[in-house]
Design an enzyme around this catalytic site. Structure first.
Site, short mmCIF file in Angstrom:
data_model
loop_
_atom_site.label_atom_id
_atom_site.label_comp_id
_atom_site.label_asym_id
_atom_site.label_seq_id
_atom_site.Cartn_x
_atom_site.Cartn_y
_atom_site.Cartn_z
N TYR A 51 49.50 44.51 33.67
CA TYR A 51 49.75 44.76 34.87
C TYR A 51 50.34 45.97 35.08
O TYR A 51 51.06 46.59 36.03
CB TYR A 51 50.59 43.87 35.94
CG TYR A 51 49.60 42.57 36.10
CD1 TYR A 51 48.39 42.67 36.91
CD2 TYR A 51 49.82 41.38 35.49
CE1 TYR A 51 47.57 41.80 37.40
CE2 TYR A 51 49.03 40.15 35.84
CZ TYR A 51 48.01 40.58 36.76
OH TYR A 51 47.05 39.47 36.99
N HIS A 117 42.63 36.00 38.38
CA HIS A 117 42.44 37.76 38.37
C HIS A 117 41.05 37.87 38.13
O HIS A 117 40.43 36.96 37.97
CB HIS A 117 43.09 37.95 36.84
CG HIS A 117 43.02 39.34 36.67
ND1 HIS A 117 43.70 40.55 37.17
CD2 HIS A 117 41.90 39.89 35.90
CE1 HIS A 117 43.20 41.56 36.84
NE2 HIS A 117 42.12 41.43 36.00
N GLU A 128 40.54 44.97 29.61
CA GLU A 128 41.29 43.46 29.82
C GLU A 128 40.82 42.39 28.64
O GLU A 128 41.55 41.78 28.08
CB GLU A 128 40.89 43.12 31.19
CG GLU A 128 41.74 43.97 32.08
CD GLU A 128 41.62 43.63 33.63
OE1 GLU A 128 42.22 44.23 34.45
OE2 GLU A 128 40.73 42.79 33.89
P1 IDP Z 1 43.58 41.78 42.84
O1 IDP Z 1 44.27 40.60 41.87
O2 IDP Z 1 42.76 41.20 44.01
O3 IDP Z 1 42.75 42.80 42.24
P2 IDP Z 1 45.84 43.64 42.91
O4 IDP Z 1 46.18 44.69 44.05
O5 IDP Z 1 45.35 44.43 41.75
O6 IDP Z 1 44.95 42.45 43.61
O7 IDP Z 1 47.32 43.20 42.54
C1 IDP Z 1 47.38 42.30 41.43
C2 IDP Z 1 48.20 41.18 41.70
O8 IDP Z 1 49.41 41.41 41.93
C3 IDP Z 1 47.44 40.23 42.61
O9 IDP Z 1 46.47 39.44 42.36
C4 IDP Z 1 48.50 39.54 43.24
O10 IDP Z 1 48.97 38.37 42.34
C5 IDP Z 1 49.83 40.25 43.20
N1 IDP Z 1 49.94 41.06 44.34
C6 IDP Z 1 49.38 42.01 44.98
N2 IDP Z 1 49.71 42.28 45.88
C7 IDP Z 1 50.70 41.67 46.21
C8 IDP Z 1 51.82 41.81 47.55
O11 IDP Z 1 51.71 42.33 48.36
N3 IDP Z 1 52.81 40.69 47.31
C9 IDP Z 1 52.87 40.02 46.35
N4 IDP Z 1 52.14 39.94 45.29
C10 IDP Z 1 51.02 40.80 45.36
MG MG Z 2 43.44 44.30 40.76
#
Ligand code: IDP
Ligand code: MG
Length: 139
Positions: A51, A117, A128
């Site tokens: 991440y 994910h 990934e």
């Molecule tokens: P995605 O998994 O839908 O691509 P991303 O923005 O890439 O979303 O964020 C990675 C992961 O980080 C998310 O799947 C979630 O587990 C966590 N995450 C994203 N935004 C937030 C937030 O605003 N609060 C807490 N955790 C978050």
């Molecule tokens: Mg993402």
């Protein structure tokens, strides 16, 4: 042309809800074929590396803690238009706004503990997949 590979993890919240089977069933019924699969647990440094793009964001530390809190299932998947179709299947990051019938609407706990994910680009699908699997582990 859109690529045919995407990568997913069934996250610790969904594993602890015993939802691995139900989620893989949804993935298969949506037309995705499993290329590689591994039940494992991320170390802190693996989660930070996976991440890394989110480093510095307010949710980064919580995300790493969550993703190392229990086992996950890492899966490489093949289908036409894999990345976009998979993101449609799983729904929005926040389950409160995810469409009905999506994996996250059905199995996520909250915006952090959101069950699965999904890669966001063909490039990241490759990176990934290679993060978890060597060439000989892909079928
Ligand atoms: P995605 O998994 O839908 O691509 P991303 O923005 O890439 O979303 O964020 C990675 C992961 O980080 C998310 O799947 C979630 O587990 C966590 N995450 C994203 N935004 C937030 C937030 O605003 N609060 C807490 N955790 C978050
Ligand atoms: Mg993402």
């Amino acid at each position: 042309m859109a690529g045919t590979l995407t990568f997913t993890m069934i996250k610790p919240d969904a594993v602890s809800k015993n939802a691995i089977g139900a989620i893989i069933k949804m993935i298969n019924e949506a037309g995705f074929v499993i290329k590689a699969m591994k039940y494992t647990r991320l170390s802190e440094s693996q989660a930070q590396q996976f991440y890394a793009i989110h480093k510095g964001k307010p949710f980064f530390e919580g995300l790493v803690n969550f993703m190392t809190s229990g086992p996950i299932v890492a899966i490489a998947l093949e289908k036409e238009n894999a990345v976009a179709d998979f993101r449609k299947l799983i729904g929005a990051t926040n389950p409160e706004v995810a469409n009905e019938g999506t994996v996250r609407k059905l199995y996520a706990t909250n915006v952090q503990q959101n069950a699965v994910h999904g890669s966001d680009s063909d490039e990241n699908a490759n990176l990934e997949t290679n993060f978890f699997f060597s060439e000989v582990e892909k079928f």
